[in-house]
Scaffold this motif. Structure first.
Motif, PDB file in Angstrom:
ATOM      1  N   ASP A 316      -2.597 -12.609  12.781  1.00 56.37           N
ATOM      2  CA  ASP A 316      -3.667 -12.374  12.186  1.00 56.37           C
ATOM      3  C   ASP A 316      -3.058 -10.334  11.674  1.00 56.37           C
ATOM      4  O   ASP A 316      -4.650 -10.083  11.883  1.00 56.37           O
ATOM      5  CB  ASP A 316      -5.508 -12.661  13.269  1.00 56.37           C
ATOM      6  N   PHE A 317      -2.239 -10.070  11.751  1.00 58.96           N
ATOM      7  CA  PHE A 317      -2.055  -8.583  11.746  1.00 58.96           C
ATOM      8  C   PHE A 317      -1.353  -8.669  10.164  1.00 58.96           C
ATOM      9  O   PHE A 317      -0.704  -9.930   9.733  1.00 58.96           O
ATOM     10  CB  PHE A 317      -0.847  -7.559  12.493  1.00 58.96           C
ATOM     11  N   SER A 318      -2.048  -7.782   9.030  1.00 54.59           N
ATOM     12  CA  SER A 318      -1.373  -7.886   7.819  1.00 54.59           C
ATOM     13  C   SER A 318      -0.835  -7.158   7.574  1.00 54.59           C
ATOM     14  O   SER A 318      -0.513  -6.133   6.682  1.00 54.59           O
ATOM     15  CB  SER A 318      -3.002  -7.875   6.488  1.00 54.59           C
ATOM     16  N   GLU A 319      -0.423  -5.847   8.490  1.00 53.87           N
ATOM     17  CA  GLU A 319      -0.182  -4.042   8.235  1.00 53.87           C
ATOM     18  C   GLU A 319       0.330  -3.756   9.001  1.00 53.87           C
ATOM     19  O   GLU A 319      -0.344  -3.683  10.162  1.00 53.87           O
ATOM     20  CB  GLU A 319      -0.474  -3.421   7.437  1.00 53.87           C
ATOM     21  N   ILE A 320       1.199  -3.144   9.456  1.00 55.23           N
ATOM     22  CA  ILE A 320       2.343  -2.281   9.897  1.00 55.23           C
ATOM     23  C   ILE A 320       1.802  -0.876  10.205  1.00 55.23           C
ATOM     24  O   ILE A 320       2.818  -0.569   8.760  1.00 55.23           O
ATOM     25  CB  ILE A 320       4.014  -2.432  11.286  1.00 55.23           C
ATOM     26  N   SER A 321       1.194   0.189  10.398  1.00 56.01           N
ATOM     27  CA  SER A 321       1.363   1.708  10.034  1.00 56.01           C
ATOM     28  C   SER A 321       2.645   2.047  11.042  1.00 56.01           C
ATOM     29  O   SER A 321       2.755   2.668  12.229  1.00 56.01           O
ATOM     30  CB  SER A 321       0.348   2.563  10.049  1.00 56.01           C
ATOM     31  N   VAL A 322       3.486   3.323  10.038  1.00 57.68           N
ATOM     32  CA  VAL A 322       4.646   3.715  10.820  1.00 57.68           C
ATOM     33  C   VAL A 322       4.713   5.574  10.371  1.00 57.68           C
ATOM     34  O   VAL A 322       3.745   5.838   9.299  1.00 57.68           O
ATOM     35  CB  VAL A 322       5.242   3.508  10.979  1.00 57.68           C
ATOM     36  N   SER A 323       4.929   6.557  10.848  1.00 59.64           N
ATOM     37  CA  SER A 323       5.268   7.987  10.622  1.00 59.64           C
ATOM     38  C   SER A 323       6.076   7.993  10.281  1.00 59.64           C
ATOM     39  O   SER A 323       6.785   7.595   9.889  1.00 59.64           O
ATOM     40  CB  SER A 323       4.146   8.322  11.854  1.00 59.64           C
ATOM     41  N   SER A 324       6.262   9.524  10.116  1.00 61.63           N
ATOM     42  CA  SER A 324       7.173   9.947   9.532  1.00 61.63           C
ATOM     43  C   SER A 324       7.966  11.452   9.449  1.00 61.63           C
ATOM     44  O   SER A 324       6.875  12.011   9.822  1.00 61.63           O
ATOM     45  CB  SER A 324       6.688   9.471   7.814  1.00 61.63           C
ATOM     46  N   ASN A 325       9.103  11.467   9.642  1.00 62.43           N
ATOM     47  CA  ASN A 325       9.153  12.932   9.608  1.00 62.43           C
ATOM     48  C   ASN A 325       9.971  13.423   7.792  1.00 62.43           C
ATOM     49  O   ASN A 325      10.130  12.814   6.742  1.00 62.43           O
ATOM     50  CB  ASN A 325       9.755  13.473  10.013  1.00 62.43           C
ATOM     51  N   ARG A 326      10.245  14.586   7.765  1.00 64.63           N
ATOM     52  CA  ARG A 326      11.036  15.191   6.582  1.00 64.63           C
ATOM     53  C   ARG A 326      12.052  15.208   6.873  1.00 64.63           C
ATOM     54  O   ARG A 326      11.960  15.933   7.400  1.00 64.63           O
ATOM     55  CB  ARG A 326       9.886  16.096   5.892  1.00 64.63           C
ATOM     56  N   VAL A 327      13.295  15.262   5.884  1.00 63.00           N
ATOM     57  CA  VAL A 327      14.353  15.558   6.274  1.00 63.00           C
ATOM     58  C   VAL A 327      14.713  16.759   4.625  1.00 63.00           C
ATOM     59  O   VAL A 327      14.263  16.077   3.521  1.00 63.00           O
ATOM     60  CB  VAL A 327      15.508  14.441   6.209  1.00 63.00           C
ATOM     61  N   LEU A 328      15.324  17.750   5.049  1.00 63.82           N
ATOM     62  CA  LEU A 328      15.701  18.385   4.000  1.00 63.82           C
ATOM     63  C   LEU A 328      16.493  18.238   3.553  1.00 63.82           C
ATOM     64  O   LEU A 328      17.785  18.226   3.746  1.00 63.82           O
ATOM     65  CB  LEU A 328      15.911  20.577   4.880  1.00 63.82           C
ATOM     66  N   LYS A 329      16.144  17.993   2.045  1.00 64.40           N
ATOM     67  CA  LYS A 329      17.189  18.133   0.810  1.00 64.40           C
ATOM     68  C   LYS A 329      17.615  19.355  -0.232  1.00 64.40           C
ATOM     69  O   LYS A 329      16.359  19.126  -1.053  1.00 64.40           O
ATOM     70  CB  LYS A 329      17.063  16.644   0.383  1.00 64.40           C
ATOM     71  N   THR A 330      18.639  19.509   0.084  1.00 62.95           N
ATOM     72  CA  THR A 330      18.674  21.009  -0.907  1.00 62.95           C
ATOM     73  C   THR A 330      19.243  21.019  -2.468  1.00 62.95           C
ATOM     74  O   THR A 330      19.380  21.640  -3.230  1.00 62.95           O
ATOM     75  CB  THR A 330      18.988  22.311   0.239  1.00 62.95           C
ATOM     76  N   GLU A 331      20.297  19.785  -2.584  1.00 63.01           N
ATOM     77  CA  GLU A 331      21.119  20.298  -3.700  1.00 63.01           C
ATOM     78  C   GLU A 331      21.152  18.090  -4.482  1.00 63.01           C
ATOM     79  O   GLU A 331      20.089  17.263  -4.272  1.00 63.01           O
ATOM     80  CB  GLU A 331      23.047  19.773  -2.970  1.00 63.01           C
ATOM     81  N   PRO A 332      21.335  18.084  -5.438  1.00 62.93           N
ATOM     82  CA  PRO A 332      21.110  16.753  -6.288  1.00 62.93           C
ATOM     83  C   PRO A 332      22.097  16.232  -5.997  1.00 62.93           C
ATOM     84  O   PRO A 332      23.164  16.528  -5.744  1.00 62.93           O
ATOM     85  CB  PRO A 332      20.619  17.847  -8.052  1.00 62.93           C
ATOM     86  N   LEU A 333      21.606  14.982  -6.072  1.00 65.77           N
ATOM     87  CA  LEU A 333      23.165  14.004  -5.961  1.00 65.77           C
ATOM     88  C   LEU A 333      23.668  13.839  -7.111  1.00 65.77           C
ATOM     89  O   LEU A 333      23.782  13.996  -8.224  1.00 65.77           O
ATOM     90  CB  LEU A 333      22.252  12.278  -6.065  1.00 65.77           C
ATOM     91  N   PRO A 334      25.292  13.394  -6.913  1.00 64.44           N
ATOM     92  CA  PRO A 334      26.343  13.621  -7.978  1.00 64.44           C
ATOM     93  C   PRO A 334      26.200  12.264  -9.115  1.00 64.44           C
ATOM     94  O   PRO A 334      25.504  11.302  -8.788  1.00 64.44           O
ATOM     95  CB  PRO A 334      27.818  12.851  -7.353  1.00 64.44           C
ATOM     96  N   GLU A 335      26.618  12.926 -10.076  1.00 65.40           N
ATOM     97  CA  GLU A 335      26.542  12.427 -11.464  1.00 65.40           C
ATOM     98  C   GLU A 335      27.295  11.180 -11.233  1.00 65.40           C
ATOM     99  O   GLU A 335      26.271   9.364 -12.032  1.00 65.40           O
ATOM    100  CB  GLU A 335      26.187  12.424 -12.146  1.00 65.40           C
ATOM    101  N   LYS A 336      27.988  11.257 -10.648  1.00 62.04           N
ATOM    102  CA  LYS A 336      29.177   9.925 -11.129  1.00 62.04           C
ATOM    103  C   LYS A 336      30.166   9.875  -9.214  1.00 62.04           C
ATOM    104  O   LYS A 336      30.508  10.661  -8.890  1.00 62.04           O
ATOM    105  CB  LYS A 336      30.173  10.198 -11.876  1.00 62.04           C
ATOM    106  N   PHE A 337      31.037   8.461  -9.653  1.00 67.41           N
ATOM    107  CA  PHE A 337      31.583   8.051  -8.022  1.00 67.41           C
ATOM    108  C   PHE A 337      33.361   9.473  -8.628  1.00 67.41           C
ATOM    109  O   PHE A 337      33.566   9.098  -9.823  1.00 67.41           O
ATOM    110  CB  PHE A 337      31.879   7.177  -7.685  1.00 67.41           C
ATOM    111  N   LYS A 338      33.473  10.488  -7.871  1.00 64.86           N
ATOM    112  CA  LYS A 338      34.696  10.423  -8.138  1.00 64.86           C
ATOM    113  C   LYS A 338      36.074  10.633  -7.246  1.00 64.86           C
ATOM    114  O   LYS A 338      36.974  10.195  -7.582  1.00 64.86           O
ATOM    115  CB  LYS A 338      34.610  12.144  -7.662  1.00 64.86           C
ATOM    116  N   SER A 339      35.448  10.124  -5.702  1.00 67.55           N
ATOM    117  CA  SER A 339      36.834  10.168  -4.570  1.00 67.55           C
ATOM    118  C   SER A 339      35.334   9.228  -3.873  1.00 67.55           C
ATOM    119  O   SER A 339      34.485   9.627  -3.514  1.00 67.55           O
ATOM    120  CB  SER A 339      38.054  10.690  -4.914  1.00 67.55           C
TER     121      SER A 339
END
Length: 491
Positions: A316-339
């Motif tokens: 009889d449960f339709s949803e499970i709610s969960v809390s969250s935290n934030r992780v600091l992301k400072t740089e853009p992701l790479p455009e392509k795979f290099k190595s």
């Protein structure tokens, strides 16, 4: 005299019988010609009949909609209209108006057939509450006579329609004097039991930052948690990023919805359309659905595993709610795979581990789609049949949100308003090792590519085709060289 009368009656009866047979034959030919293709040949043509074969699951007609009274009550209160949600602030509403979302053309995005109804998802907010006519078509895309059904747009941009015998395509009419839009095919969701126990609705992918690595990390993370299906929404994604999603679709691990709209770019407010499209796409297809953005990762910290935890939840449960935290992301992701070395340095879950405390400021939801009526971004606003919602302690589960501080990103100024201190946290070591290996394997399979080597092509091919057309490199070359410099000529 009697014999003569009997003979006349017999002759009349035979004539009537043959006239009846002729009538039946002409009617049958007429029906066949309506559902037929004409195949042209040399000096002649022939008619190849194409009759619609209706499977047993599609031999169903309904005259009403489930929860119709409930939806009508919500409509009169404007519940299910994005502009009336109390959770949307004034700035967000101004943003919507400035970007003309309320004036978007209402296009058919997708349509799903369930055991008891059909849902058609459209692309415009301004139609909320309007009357809409459902139009049904057979396998030949011909309208099925006398089957139209009157409905309304609720919630948000969704129109619910009754079932119709043999319907394979559907369309909508909003005004009586307009023609129906080109019909779209029904996507089968009339399952008696869900196909997947746990799936993920992936938040919309927008913005200019490359997504390929984020997609791989996201999918492989949730696969390790027991997820077997991912629902993506795509607009203008570059070819390189799209390649990884195509590969997951090839494996049967993903489905994708393609937006076709008049806008050059889609902003974050289209998140609501994505949320509801994915919600209806997952109904009866998945038992539980994690509703998370591409930069959010559910972490399970309870006993056994996450699937075992879900199986312990009462029905009889339709949803499970969960809390969250934030992780600091400072740089853009790479455009392509290099190595491989660069990939290890760029994996977000290895690179970023400065985190805030866990809180309920941005809660996320894991839902039972067929039991939920209305969503707002990541959680449900209305449920069917008085079902319950459960909030789970961080001791069992929480969400790591890799939050960027790039000024071009949504809410990128979060550090300005955050008064706490960041602490170093990581994924559990065994999970981290498995995730690293899974990401490396999938990335190399899809993106570790090379040019065709000229030595691999039979020499006689070069006598017929120019080298630039073959687009190959010799093994020791660093770039493609023109034919003129190699002495290899075309034909």
């Amino acid at each position: 005299m009697r014999k003569v009368n009997r003979r006349k009656l017999l002759i009349i009866g035979i004539v009537i019988f043959f006239i009846w047979l002729l009538f039946l034959q002409r009617t049958r030919l007429k029906e066949d010609s309506e559902d037929s293709y004409i195949v042209e040949g040399q000096g002649q043509s022939r008619i190849v009949p194409r009759k619609c074969l209706v499977p047993e699951w599609n031999q169903k007609t309904t005259n009403s909609l489930p929860h119709a009274a409930q939806f009508e009550q919500w409509r009169t209160r404007r519940i299910g209209s994005h502009v009336r949600f109390k959770l949307i602030d004034f700035k967000a509403f101004v943003f919507i108006l400035q970007h003309n979302i309320l004036d978007a053309e209402s296009r058919l995005l997708s349509a799903f057939v369930y055991p008891d109804q059909i849902s058609i998802v459209t692309t415009a907010f301004h139609t909320y509450g309007k009357r809409a006519t459902c139009v049904y078509y057979d396998c030949n895309r011909k309208e099925i006579p006398s089957t139209r059904f009157q409905s309304r747009v609720i919630p948000l941009t969704v129109v619910s329609c009754a079932r119709r015998y043999g319907a394979e395509y559907v369309s909508l009419i909003f005004d009586e004097d307009e023609e129906p839009q080109d019909p779209i095919p029904l996507i089968f969701r009339a399952y008696e039991q869900p196909v997947h126990e746990l799936s993920v609705c992936v938040g919309p992918l927008y913005g200019d930052e490359s997504k390929w690595l984020e997609v791989v990390e996201y999918v492989e993370h949730y696969r390790l948690m027991g997820t077997s299906m991912f629902y993506f929404t795509l607009f203008n994604m570059n070819e390189y990023d799209r390649k990884i999603i195509d590969d997951y679709e090839r494996l049967g691990l993903a489905e994708s919805t393609k937006y076709m709209m008049e806008y050059v770019k889609l902003g974050w407010m289209f998140h609501l359309i994505q949320t509801h499209e994915c919600h209806h796409r997952s109904r009866f297809h998945s038992k539980w659905v994690i509703n998370m953005d591409i930069d959010e990762r559910l972490i399970y910290t309870g006993p056994n595993n996450f699937i075992h935890f879900l199986r312990s939840i009462p029905n009889d449960f339709s949803e499970i709610s969960v809390s969250s935290n934030r992780v600091l992301k400072t740089e853009p992701l790479p455009e392509k795979f290099k190595s491989e070395e660069q990939l290890l340095a760029d994996m977000m879950f290895l690179k970023y581990n400065q985190t805030t405390e866990i809180s309920w400021y941005n809660l996320k939801g894991i839902i039972r789609p067929e039991m939920v009526a209305l969503l707002f971004y990541h959680w449900s606003c209305r449920q069917f049949d008085e079902t319950k919602v459960m909030s789970v302690s961080k001791r069992f589960a929480y969400v790591r949100h890799y939050r960027s501080v790039d000024e071009n990103k949504l809410n990128s100024n979060w550090r300005t308003f955050y008064n706490g201190s960041l602490v170093e946290t990581r994924l559990e070591e065994p999970f981290e090792r498995r995730l690293t290996a899974a990401v490396m394997k999938r990335v190399k399979y899809v993106y570790d590519q090379r040019m065709i080597r000229c030595e691999e092509i039979p020499p006689w091919i070069f006598n017929r085709f120019e080298r630039r057309l073959l687009d190959c490199n010799f093994r020791n070359e660093s770039q493609v060289i023109d034919n003129d410099s190699t002495g290899i000529s075309g034909f």
